[in-house]
Scaffold this active site. Sequence first.
Site, PDB file in Angstrom:
ATOM      1  N   ASP A   1      17.168   1.508   2.564  1.00 32.63           N
ATOM      2  CA  ASP A   1      16.385   1.433   1.326  1.00 32.63           C
ATOM      3  C   ASP A   1      17.229   0.774   0.222  1.00 32.63           C
ATOM      4  OD1 ASP A   1      14.094   1.831  -0.169  1.00 32.63           O
ATOM      5  OD2 ASP A   1      14.458   3.952  -0.554  1.00 32.63           O
ATOM      6  N   HIS A   2      16.716   0.769  -1.009  1.00 33.92           N
ATOM      7  CA  HIS A   2      17.348   0.122  -2.169  1.00 33.92           C
ATOM      8  C   HIS A   2      18.865  -0.041  -2.011  1.00 33.92           C
ATOM      9  CE1 HIS A   2      13.794   0.630  -4.765  1.00 33.92           C
ATOM     10  NE2 HIS A   2      13.654   1.805  -4.174  1.00 33.92           N
TER      11      HIS A   2
ATOM     12  N   HIS B   1       9.783   6.813  -8.502  1.00 29.40           N
ATOM     13  CA  HIS B   1      10.451   7.754  -7.619  1.00 29.40           C
ATOM     14  C   HIS B   1      10.286   9.155  -8.203  1.00 29.40           C
ATOM     15  CE1 HIS B   1      13.065   4.029  -6.803  1.00 29.40           C
ATOM     16  NE2 HIS B   1      12.342   4.224  -5.732  1.00 29.40           N
ATOM     17  N   GLY B   2      10.150  10.141  -7.342  1.00 29.61           N
ATOM     18  CA  GLY B   2       9.973  11.510  -7.819  1.00 29.61           C
ATOM     19  C   GLY B   2       8.506  11.854  -7.978  1.00 29.61           C
TER      20      GLY B   2
ATOM     21  N   GLY C   1       7.488   4.919  -3.990  1.00 29.72           N
ATOM     22  CA  GLY C   1       6.992   6.045  -4.779  1.00 29.72           C
ATOM     23  C   GLY C   1       5.682   6.605  -4.253  1.00 29.72           C
ATOM     24  N   GLY C   2       5.602   6.805  -2.938  1.00 32.56           N
ATOM     25  CA  GLY C   2       4.345   7.258  -2.336  1.00 32.56           C
ATOM     26  C   GLY C   2       4.002   8.708  -2.588  1.00 32.56           C
TER      27      GLY C   2
ATOM     28  N   THR D   1      10.417  12.162  -2.033  1.00 31.90           N
ATOM     29  CA  THR D   1      10.423  13.420  -2.786  1.00 31.90           C
ATOM     30  C   THR D   1       9.672  14.529  -2.054  1.00 31.90           C
ATOM     31  OG1 THR D   1      10.481  12.138  -4.836  1.00 31.90           O
ATOM     32  CG2 THR D   1       9.915  14.456  -5.022  1.00 31.90           C
TER      33      THR D   1
END
Length: 276
Positions: A79-80, A175-176, A206-207, A230
């Site tokens: 990821d990132h 995110h979160g 950010g799902g 998250t």
Amino acid sequence: MKTKLKDALVTLKGKHRSTFAFNLQNFYQLEAAKTASEKLQIPLIIQFSERYLRFLDEKYGIAYIINTFSNQFTYFHLDHCTDIDFIKFCVDAGFDSVMYDGSAFEIGQNIANSIEVINYASKKGCLVEGELGKVSGVEDGFGDEGSSYAEMAEIQRYVHETKIDLMALGIGNAHGFYDNLEGLKMNILKEARETLGEDQLFVLHGGTGLTDEILREAIGYGIVKINISTQIKKKTMDIMHEYLKNNALYNEISFYNLMVAELSDLFVSYLEKYTI
């Protein structure tokens, strides 16, 4: 023979479906992901944040992790990441895809660095994901509180010059956990799909916390990979609390079985709804 990730994603896109990339931190979660993919026999992406992958590599070695948790349906993704050397390390280790996130840099630098990664990864058959527009929120040591929306002119330039495999766009996603979803601009995805054409594959970060309606709309615009992080952390904590409540003493076997079973059910619930 195992289907290549690009082919698996293109097949899902043709069916108006998407797979999920689950950000994982430990062997309980990894075993649960492997179990879920074997149960459903559909593509599942095991995804790592840079900080956790470095930790796991230091303790166990990436080769051991890939060999232990690979099957015909699991794929591995970084990821990132902005560390090009570490990205290349993951490519060489056998990852199916990697993400170079240059969204915080000016567009020219983002493109130049992305091309360097793509040129290296393509020789190993590894896909590359890029991002424009910053996704808000700090998670797993990456990101910041600010966010920005991807701009169409930059999207066109970036994709045209890089020929990126997977494109992640800032659309007000985060995110979160979300306080609200009012900042989402789904029209950015819609316009990007119309502008870039049917062949471009998109990723949604950010799902966690996005509604069924939003996820299905996003898939309709070419999203083939949805990131979940998250919710996995929250579920892991919930399982811990459940175990503490029901057990006076710790037993690794019963704890392991509970973790794997309940996390696997979580992964299956996402995949059954949006992938099958």
